[in-house]
Design a protein around this motif. Structure first.
Motif, PDB file in Angstrom:
ATOM      1  N   LEU A   1       0.844  -1.194   0.000  1.00 11.59           N
ATOM      2  CA  LEU A   1       0.000   0.000   0.000  1.00 11.59           C
ATOM      3  C   LEU A   1       0.881   1.246   0.000  1.00 11.59           C
ATOM      4  O   LEU A   1       1.093   1.891   1.025  1.00 11.59           O
ATOM      5  CB  LEU A   1      -0.930  -0.016   1.214  1.00 11.59           C
ATOM      6  N   VAL A   2       1.363   1.594  -1.163  1.00  9.84           N
ATOM      7  CA  VAL A   2       2.254   2.736  -1.329  1.00  9.84           C
ATOM      8  C   VAL A   2       1.509   3.848  -2.061  1.00  9.84           C
ATOM      9  O   VAL A   2       0.769   3.592  -3.009  1.00  9.84           O
ATOM     10  CB  VAL A   2       3.519   2.345  -2.120  1.00  9.84           C
TER      11      VAL A   2
ATOM     12  N   ASP B   1       1.131   3.417 -11.920  1.00  4.84           N
ATOM     13  CA  ASP B   1      -0.040   3.496 -11.046  1.00  4.84           C
ATOM     14  C   ASP B   1       0.119   4.639 -10.049  1.00  4.84           C
ATOM     15  O   ASP B   1       0.007   4.454  -8.828  1.00  4.84           O
ATOM     16  CB  ASP B   1      -0.253   2.159 -10.315  1.00  4.84           C
ATOM     17  N   LEU B   2       0.366   5.833 -10.584  1.00  6.80           N
ATOM     18  CA  LEU B   2       0.581   6.999  -9.733  1.00  6.80           C
ATOM     19  C   LEU B   2      -0.723   7.414  -9.050  1.00  6.80           C
ATOM     20  O   LEU B   2      -1.803   7.317  -9.625  1.00  6.80           O
ATOM     21  CB  LEU B   2       1.122   8.169 -10.563  1.00  6.80           C
ATOM     22  N   ASP B   3      -0.597   7.905  -7.828  1.00  2.00           N
ATOM     23  CA  ASP B   3      -1.753   8.405  -7.082  1.00  2.00           C
ATOM     24  C   ASP B   3      -1.887   9.916  -7.192  1.00  2.00           C
ATOM     25  O   ASP B   3      -2.991  10.450  -7.155  1.00  2.00           O
ATOM     26  CB  ASP B   3      -1.628   8.021  -5.600  1.00  2.00           C
ATOM     27  N   LEU B   4      -0.757  10.591  -7.304  1.00  2.00           N
ATOM     28  CA  LEU B   4      -0.738  12.051  -7.393  1.00  2.00           C
ATOM     29  C   LEU B   4       0.236  12.450  -8.498  1.00  2.00           C
ATOM     30  O   LEU B   4       1.389  12.019  -8.502  1.00  2.00           O
ATOM     31  CB  LEU B   4      -0.300  12.662  -6.054  1.00  2.00           C
TER      32      LEU B   4
ATOM     33  N   GLY C   1      -1.846  17.148   0.850  1.00  2.00           N
ATOM     34  CA  GLY C   1      -1.612  16.362  -0.344  1.00  2.00           C
ATOM     35  C   GLY C   1      -2.251  14.998  -0.372  1.00  2.00           C
ATOM     36  O   GLY C   1      -2.538  14.466  -1.437  1.00  2.00           O
ATOM     37  N   LEU C   2      -2.524  14.403   0.800  1.00  2.00           N
ATOM     38  CA  LEU C   2      -3.159  13.090   0.850  1.00  2.00           C
ATOM     39  C   LEU C   2      -4.634  13.197   1.232  1.00  2.00           C
ATOM     40  O   LEU C   2      -5.256  12.217   1.602  1.00  2.00           O
ATOM     41  CB  LEU C   2      -2.444  12.190   1.854  1.00  2.00           C
TER      42      LEU C   2
ATOM     43  N   ARG D   1       7.319   8.253   4.814  1.00  2.00           N
ATOM     44  CA  ARG D   1       6.013   7.920   5.367  1.00  2.00           C
ATOM     45  C   ARG D   1       5.313   9.203   5.781  1.00  2.00           C
ATOM     46  O   ARG D   1       5.931  10.123   6.327  1.00  2.00           O
ATOM     47  CB  ARG D   1       6.115   6.998   6.584  1.00  2.00           C
ATOM     48  N   ILE D   2       4.012   9.270   5.511  1.00  2.00           N
ATOM     49  CA  ILE D   2       3.184  10.375   5.973  1.00  2.00           C
ATOM     50  C   ILE D   2       1.949   9.751   6.602  1.00  2.00           C
ATOM     51  O   ILE D   2       1.186   9.044   5.925  1.00  2.00           O
ATOM     52  CB  ILE D   2       2.812  11.319   4.825  1.00  2.00           C
ATOM     53  N   SER D   3       1.771  10.002   7.901  1.00  2.00           N
ATOM     54  CA  SER D   3       0.721   9.330   8.680  1.00  2.00           C
ATOM     55  C   SER D   3       0.921   7.823   8.536  1.00  2.00           C
ATOM     56  O   SER D   3       1.980   7.309   8.833  1.00  2.00           O
ATOM     57  CB  SER D   3      -0.667   9.777   8.210  1.00  2.00           C
ATOM     58  N   ASP D   4      -0.096   7.105   8.026  1.00  2.00           N
ATOM     59  CA  ASP D   4       0.031   5.655   7.872  1.00  2.00           C
ATOM     60  C   ASP D   4       0.426   5.251   6.460  1.00  2.00           C
ATOM     61  O   ASP D   4       0.428   4.061   6.117  1.00  2.00           O
ATOM     62  CB  ASP D   4      -1.288   4.973   8.246  1.00  2.00           C
ATOM     63  N   ALA D   5       0.757   6.236   5.622  1.00  2.00           N
ATOM     64  CA  ALA D   5       1.022   5.948   4.214  1.00  2.00           C
ATOM     65  C   ALA D   5       2.518   5.863   3.923  1.00  2.00           C
ATOM     66  O   ALA D   5       3.278   6.763   4.277  1.00  2.00           O
ATOM     67  CB  ALA D   5       0.399   7.029   3.331  1.00  2.00           C
ATOM     68  N   ALA D   6       2.921   4.759   3.280  1.00  2.00           N
ATOM     69  CA  ALA D   6       4.278   4.670   2.737  1.00  2.00           C
ATOM     70  C   ALA D   6       4.306   5.473   1.440  1.00  2.00           C
ATOM     71  O   ALA D   6       3.398   5.366   0.615  1.00  2.00           O
ATOM     72  CB  ALA D   6       4.649   3.216   2.480  1.00  2.00           C
TER      73      ALA D   6
END
Length: 377
Positions: free
Chosen positions: A90-91, A153-156, A371-372, A120-125
């Motif tokens: 989960l990246v 598979d970019l998220d941002l 950003g997230l 890492r930001i909060s719970d996100a790798a």
């Protein structure tokens, strides 16, 4: 000519060729160890969607204004580390698209702003991927994003906007061949992509052509000589086309690096409309794909120092465009100014190491706070 003279001539020619090859070999070694001042050298390859760009796993040497730096491209030809196509669990992946401010050959790759963001930001790798190339405009970054956005598979997707992108989109302003450009059309999406002199390499070269190509792309000596010859040709070839019949008027073609105040109003409006259309289409496609889109503004030198009299930019246009399109606009000007006031120069033609650090810190704070924000939606 008797046999003795023929033999002497043959031996002499052979000795000359051996000596020449030896000298060239020594020069090749010397150039690789001590590149001449003014060198920006790298291997190149053909990309059917973008034209010529950096070759995978090639050395990129920069020995200009910002000092002497060596970098290496990754497996796909970007000045970044290798990234696997598949995410490792989960990246949250962020892709940075743009020109030389993303490519950033002026500083070591490990000091690039996106290489100094939190893992890492909060719970996100977090994982960050740099996909930039010198000379790209908005349309080139958009086309590049079309290829790599889903591949990784970019998220941002973050578009790194530089003021000269407005002109780099237009073929008769940029005046660089073998590259796609944007032209204005009067139906959606408001622009079309057209190539300026599409000349890919011969897919079936002769043995001689193949040998010449290998030598030209593989030898730093030949690449440096070739670049110097090109500069001389430009110097003595006279000025580029500097006028254009545009909307019934003969207008001066602006340099893409010129401030907006020096652009003819009609050309400036045309280029801004083209850039807006590309930005609109790009952001729509990203959002329809369930991803996030943002723009990172690159301040001009005068915005982060007091060393130039230049005082205008396309920033106001960009702010208005992003507001209309509801695109988050990230402006690191204050962060760069704060770093500069600490006595660390942040700008020297491009961002310095200190500039990259300041932008990385600014982006890290934005990602942590905003950003997230849509990650769970």
């Amino acid at each position: 000519m008797n046999a003795g003279w023929k033999k002497t001539l043959t031996l002499g020619l052979f000795a000359f060729l051996v000596a020449l090859m030896g000298i060239m070999g020594l020069l090749e070694i010397a150039f690789r160890m001590y590149p001449p001042s003014g060198t920006f050298d790298s291997g190149i390859t053909w990309d059917p969607g973008l034209g010529y760009r950096l070759r995978p796993y090639s050395e990129v040497i920069y020995n200009k204004r910002n000092g002497y730096v060596r970098n290496t491209t990754n497996r796909y030809g970007w000045v970044d580390v290798d990234h696997e196509e598949q995410k490792a669990g989960l990246v949250f992946r962020v892709g940075f698209f743009g020109d030389s401010y993303v490519e950033s050959v002026m500083v070591p790759a490990e000091r690039h702003f996106y290489r100094n963001l939190p893992t890492r930001i909060s719970d996100a790798a977090m994982e960050y991927i740099g996909l930039g190339m010198s000379g790209f405009g908005t349309v080139h970054s958009y086309l590049n994003s079309q290829k790599w956005m889903d591949f990784y598979d970019l998220d941002l997707i973050v578009y790194v906007f530089v003021n000269n992108d407005i002109g780099d989109n237009i073929s008769w302003i940029k005046q660089k061949k073998n590259r796609p450009y944007a032209v204005k059309i009067f139906v959606e999406p408001g622009f079309a992509v057209e190539w300026d002199d599409y000349s890919p390499p011969n897919p079936d070269p002769s043995r001689l052509e193949e040998t010449i190509s290998v030598v030209r792309t593989g030898s730093m000596l030949f690449r440096v000589i070739d670049s110097r010859i090109t500069l001389l040709e430009k110097r003595f070839a006279g000025p580029q086309d500097n006028e254009k019949l545009f909307e019934g008027k003969t207008l001066k073609i602006p340099n893409q690096n010129a401030p907006p105040s020096e652009w003819p109003e009609e050309i400036k409006l045309y280029a801004q409309e083209v850039a807006f259309s590309v930005l609109k289409q790009w952001s729509q496609e990203v959002r329809e794909d369930g991803k996030q889109f943002a723009v990172l503004y690159v301040p001009k030198g005068f915005e982060v120092s007091e060393e130039t009299s230049e005082r205008d930019s396309f920033k106001e246009w960009l702010m208005d465009s992003c507001a209309q399109l509801e695109i988050p606009l990230l402006d690191p000007t204050e962060a760069l100014l704060a770093e500069s006031k600490r006595g660390r120069p942040v700008y020297n033609d491009h961002w310095t190491v200190a500039g990259h650090e300041a932008v990385g810190k600014f982006l890290g704070q934005w990602l942590n706070c905003e950003g997230l924000g849509e990650r769970e939606k």
